[in-house]
Design an enzyme around this catalytic site. Structure first.
Site, PDB file in Angstrom:
ATOM      1  N   ASP A   1       0.796  -1.235   0.000  1.00 18.61           N
ATOM      2  CA  ASP A   1       0.000   0.000   0.000  1.00 18.61           C
ATOM      3  C   ASP A   1       0.830   1.287   0.000  1.00 18.61           C
ATOM      4  OD1 ASP A   1       0.930   0.160   2.612  1.00 18.61           O
ATOM      5  OD2 ASP A   1      -1.063   0.171   3.534  1.00 18.61           O
TER       6      ASP A   1
ATOM      7  N   GLU B   1      17.040  -7.461  13.901  1.00 20.31           N
ATOM      8  CA  GLU B   1      18.394  -6.918  14.012  1.00 20.31           C
ATOM      9  C   GLU B   1      18.370  -5.706  14.942  1.00 20.31           C
ATOM     10  OE1 GLU B   1      21.229  -8.203  12.772  1.00 20.31           O
ATOM     11  OE2 GLU B   1      19.947  -9.858  12.137  1.00 20.31           O
TER      12      GLU B   1
END
Length: 172
Positions: free
Chosen positions: A95, A152
């Site tokens: 989107d 991470e």
């Protein structure tokens, strides 16, 4: 499929920050090796008594700066974070927007009403949980904020988010 970008680093799924990311980043490696995923739960139970909200300002297009005392933030390119937790219910990786959900420190003093708002995070009159969608935005924090970009760890006090539309071709 879109890709999220934070401070020049890419993520596909979710960037999460605050308490959960801090628990993940500070769980000792040796305990993770011994206990596996249970190490995060144990570390979270220890740290929950020390939760310190982050004073943040959220800068969104076409809105006044939003100052919040935040415990958790999730920036979703898709709906689910690690472990299958839904953190951005309206997110769609096609989107051209990122979904931002902020859980304020009200969860510490008003857990009942905060949890009620979490059931409908996009409700416009929420005062404890904020949910927005934007192609780009910025967050400033009074202290280094632990962020997990698809797992991470990153530490930063100024966060610039944007989306790279249709950057990945997939069979999604």
């Amino acid at each position: 499929m879109d890709i999220g970008v934070m401070n020049g680093r890419h993520f596909i799924n979710v960037a999460s920050g605050g308490f959960g990311a801090e628990v993940t980043a500070t769980t000792p490696q040796d305990i993770k090796r011994r206990l596996g995923g249970a190490a995060y739960t144990l570390n979270g139970l220890i740290k929950v008594w020390e939760v310190q909200p982050y004073k943040c300002t959220l800068f969104l297009p076409d809105e006044a700066p939003l100052e919040v005392s935040m415990v958790l933030i999730a920036v979703g390119n898709s709906r689910l974070a690690g472990g299958g937790f839904e953190v951005a219910p309206a997110a769609d990786p096609r989107d051209e927007r990122l979904d931002v959900m902020v859980l304020t420190d009200a969860v510490l003093s008003e857990p009942g009403p905060t949890l009620a708002e979490l059931r409908d995070p996009m409700k416009p009159d929420n005062r404890r949980v904020f949910y927005r969608q934007a192609a780009s935005f910025r967050i400033g924090s009074d202290a280094h904020l632990h962020i997990s970009l698809d797992g991470e760890p990153v530490l930063a006090d100024s966060l610039e988010f944007s989306v790279r539309p249709a950057a990945l071709k997939s069979v999604y």
